[in-house]
Design a protein around this motif. Structure first.
Motif, short mmCIF file in Angstrom:
data_model
loop_
_atom_site.label_atom_id
_atom_site.label_comp_id
_atom_site.label_asym_id
_atom_site.label_seq_id
_atom_site.Cartn_x
_atom_site.Cartn_y
_atom_site.Cartn_z
N ASN A 105 0.85 -1.19 0.00
CA ASN A 105 0.00 0.00 0.00
C ASN A 105 0.89 1.24 0.00
N GLU A 147 -2.32 13.69 -2.45
CA GLU A 147 -3.69 13.78 -1.93
C GLU A 147 -4.31 15.12 -2.29
N TYR A 166 4.66 -10.52 -10.26
CA TYR A 166 3.57 -10.09 -9.38
C TYR A 166 2.72 -11.28 -8.90
N ARG A 214 -5.69 5.01 -0.65
CA ARG A 214 -5.15 3.78 -0.09
C ARG A 214 -5.91 2.58 -0.63
N TYR A 215 -5.20 1.46 -0.76
CA TYR A 215 -5.90 0.20 -1.01
C TYR A 215 -6.77 -0.11 0.20
N ILE A 222 0.60 7.91 1.53
CA ILE A 222 -0.13 9.06 1.00
C ILE A 222 0.82 10.25 1.03
N VAL A 265 -9.71 6.93 2.19
CA VAL A 265 -10.69 6.31 1.31
C VAL A 265 -10.15 6.17 -0.11
N VAL A 266 -9.64 7.28 -0.64
CA VAL A 266 -9.32 7.34 -2.06
C VAL A 266 -7.86 6.96 -2.34
N GLN A 301 -5.74 -5.26 -11.93
CA GLN A 301 -5.94 -6.68 -11.62
C GLN A 301 -7.07 -7.24 -12.50
N SER A 348 -2.94 3.28 -9.29
CA SER A 348 -2.83 2.95 -7.86
C SER A 348 -1.57 3.51 -7.22
N LYS A 349 -0.56 3.78 -8.01
CA LYS A 349 0.67 4.31 -7.43
C LYS A 349 0.79 5.82 -7.64
N SER A 382 -14.13 0.03 -5.78
CA SER A 382 -13.66 1.40 -5.58
C SER A 382 -14.36 1.99 -4.36
N ARG A 383 -13.69 2.95 -3.70
CA ARG A 383 -14.08 3.29 -2.34
C ARG A 383 -14.80 4.62 -2.17
N GLY A 421 -1.67 7.63 -6.20
CA GLY A 421 -2.59 8.12 -5.17
C GLY A 421 -4.03 7.72 -5.34
N LEU A 422 -4.35 6.85 -6.32
CA LEU A 422 -5.75 6.44 -6.47
C LEU A 422 -5.98 4.94 -6.30
N PRO A 423 -5.23 4.27 -5.43
CA PRO A 423 -5.49 2.82 -5.29
C PRO A 423 -6.92 2.54 -4.87
N GLY A 424 -7.49 3.43 -4.05
CA GLY A 424 -8.86 3.22 -3.59
C GLY A 424 -9.88 3.25 -4.71
N GLU A 425 -9.55 3.94 -5.81
CA GLU A 425 -10.53 4.10 -6.88
C GLU A 425 -10.45 3.06 -7.99
N ARG A 426 -9.42 2.20 -7.96
CA ARG A 426 -9.33 1.07 -8.89
C ARG A 426 -9.46 1.51 -10.35
N TRP A 475 -5.76 15.23 -5.78
CA TRP A 475 -7.06 14.57 -5.96
C TRP A 475 -8.18 15.33 -5.27
N TYR A 510 -10.81 11.41 3.79
CA TYR A 510 -10.73 11.40 2.32
C TYR A 510 -9.51 10.63 1.81
N HIS A 516 -10.40 -5.11 -4.85
CA HIS A 516 -11.58 -4.65 -4.10
C HIS A 516 -12.35 -3.64 -4.93
#
Lengths: 403, 403
Positions: free
Chosen positions: A23, A31, A121, B53-54, A26, B50-51, A91, A233-234, B267-268, A236-241, A34, B47, B265
């Motif tokens: 992970n 951040e 990976y 981080r994995y 941040i 959520v956005v 993924q 994801s690298k 998206s968050r 700053g948007l890993p959470g958003e896939r 975004w 924020y 996972h």
């Protein structure tokens, strides 16, 4: 790895130096980018169209146009919208590719998903519904004994690409090793695939132009049978896939159809803010100015810590740090397994990832598989320095006890 | 349907009454809710977590806790976090279930994905990598000749649930028909599945508590072999792709593992704003106060328009409008196919969806499959009124020409 999660949860009181994380940290500048893009989206009437409506399977049109024009300008390409697909993380892009191009065929045969250089990976291990279809190849090793460094090379004398191959996948820069396959090596692989029209997926999650986590020069590779695969994801948007596939419209169309059945389309908020950040140039800038230097310094720090802490007379080798956010260590003739070493390190308060989890698809016995560790560069400088000292002490004892 | 998209794109100049859409309208109150939740998220330090981080494969912890406590309170359940999984839209939930519980088994056999009442959601057609595994059953019809209405019923004399069944899926309320299977019918299906531990996925994309697009009373059904499947696409978040599975931890664990390999996972951002809207009660309120009345009025309007426009002496039947955002029309003994009817309607400027696309998995010949249309309730009142007049005129001609 399940044991790591459980160890960290159970040891709530205990202070671990956790150098296992995949992970990313941040970074405040990232951040803020975004947050700014989100404020902009909220202020616009486009918000409802983005969030409150279904979109096309291919992805958010403005993001696709933005990537096409950014890459055309940057790399002198001739992409149009049909060359790009947005996926819910990379993924899922590999999942689609593995099952659309590889796996069981309609006549009951199997098309292989080939990983030309193992380790790679760990997530590739689960992408195909038919595990047997995944086949990885042992590399050769360029070792610099004196410098305690090494680099993996694809073993072209073994690599077999035939009409039974469904697709080829490798990460460049590599998670877990930080290796960057040379242009020449990539060219050889795509040339082997070309006569059979086999798609070559180049997992560029750490590549330029963003996140630009390459510490040696590299150019992304494009081509008729290449699918250039990116991730946000690298940055700053890993959470958003958000995954991005760039390739010939013929291949993109196959993946898009698969994706429609899989999930209709990727979520759109992340796509919309990414479109703004790419279009303004901010994403590439922040990658070069903040993300790359941050992790590159960490690697240098780790390298220095290792060089001063590790005994010169032991056969330890650090993979050349060409990119990504990990260091990869090989302990030649390690008297115990990587998993046992992991357990011993845990006892002294250091958590890293045993290397054997990064050889999906490589079924043959090979001691090397049990001789490596992946160390995350997401720790603080203090954690890395202290962690490498702990590692050196444990490793020294391990080798001594056996001799 | 591809022809619809192409027709609308090609006919940029032409004015169509488009009653084909599955894309819900943006209700101002609903968009405002999501804007407010986003502003709140931006103002919070959460924020970045959520956005940037994995997250865990299972979903955003606060959303999961919120759903558990909301459903426990609302339905007297005893859910904990292990009973809930968040997926990137409910399509991907059915994809996971179809391939985890159904499809090809490791010993080469096939586990069926059973749709107990056909017609049903067209998207089920593509969820299994082995198309042959999908098996749908013809319903029986309750027809009220005088009233020109009808209702589908599962045909329990035909429905076969055995050890060869992998899972069962149906939508309730149903897309495309608006049918709501009764508690009794659902109970019979789950009872047939129970001896074999077969998961029953109840697609509740239109069910209460949100979006609450039921126009007759209904209670969600839970149970040991039931997976209650929800979507936030009809409460204004189709762009964010949020599916929710509620079931026994044994089944949730299987789906979660599959999902890890599929996409890590969901998206968050969407999960985070949804958690706020559910926790405050706003989502259920807005569903009952705005979303349900809006579409229920549309259905009544459409019903009235049809009753006044359609000739009494023709054998047309409107499926009972029990829920969802569509009307489903059956033309008994229609002299042409549904696709030909669709083409004729297109010529007079009306676009609806031919019904034959909603019988995935039903391989047997059945004229009824070519005698239906799906009409979206997303049109304006004027469009619906005018559309039903056009439809009546065309249908009248079609029946007359053949007699």
């Amino acid at each position: 790895m399940k044991d790591i999660v459980e160890t960290l949860q159970a040891g709530a009181g205990k202070q671990f130096i956790n150098l296992s994380a995949g992970n990313p940290l941040i970074l405040p500048e990232v951040e803020q980018l975004w947050r700014d893009c989100t404020t902009e989206l909220l202020a616009s009437s486009e918000y409802g169209e983005v969030v409150c409506r279904y979109g096309s399977s291919q992805g958010y049109a403005y993001l696709i146009e933005t990537i096409a024009s950014d890459f055309n300008r940057r790399y002198g390409l001739d992409l149009n919208n049909n060359n790009i697909l947005i996926t819910p993380g990379s993924q899922s892009l590999y999942f689609c590719a593995a099952n659309a191009f590889g796996g069981l065929t309609t006549n009951g045969g199997i098309k292989q998903i080939v990983l030309p250089l193992s380790p790679d990976y760990t997530g590739y291990g689960g992408i195909c519904l038919f595990q047997d279809a995944l086949v990885a190849y042992k590399p050769t090793l360029d070792v610099e004994e004196e410098a305690h460094t090494f680099k993996y090379r694809p073993d072209f004398s073994q690599l077999s690409i035939t009409e039974r191959t469904g697709c080829i996948i490798f990460s460049r820069p590599s998670n877990p090793t930080g290796n960057i396959l040379t242009d020449n090596e990539v060219g050889k692989i795509t040339a082997l695939a070309s006569p059979y029209n086999i798609p070559v997926l180049i997992d560029s999650a750490y590549a330029p132009p963003f996140p630009a986590l390459n510490y040696t020069d590299m150019k992304p590779v494009f081509g008729d049978n290449v699918i250039h695969c990116m991730s946000l994801s690298k940055v700053g948007l890993p959470g958003e896939r958000i995954g991005i596939a760039i390739g010939s419209s013929r291949l993109i169309q196959v993946l898009e159809s698969f994706q429609t059945n899989l999930c209709i389309h990727s979520s759109r908020y992340g796509q919309a803010i990414a479109a703004n950040a790419i279009s303004s140039g901010a994403l590439a800038n922040i990658s070069e100015q903040f993300i790359r230097p941050f992790y590159q310094k960490k690697f240098t720090m780790l390298e220095d810590s290792l060089n001063s802490a590790m005994p010169k007379n032991l056969p330890w080798f650090l993979h050349r740090g060409e990119g990504a956010i990990f260091a990869w260590l090989w302990f030649k003739d390690l008297p115990i397994t990587d998993y046992q070493l992991y357990q011993q390190l845990k006892k002294v308060g250091l958590i890293v990832v045993p290397g054997s989890t990064f050889f999906p698809g490589l079924r043959e016995e090979w001691q090397h598989k049990q001789q490596c560790l992946r160390i995350s560069l997401t720790g603080s400088n203090e954690e890395i320095a202290k962690g490498m000292k702990l590692l050196a002490a444990v490793v020294q004892t391990v080798y001594q006890l056996s001799s």
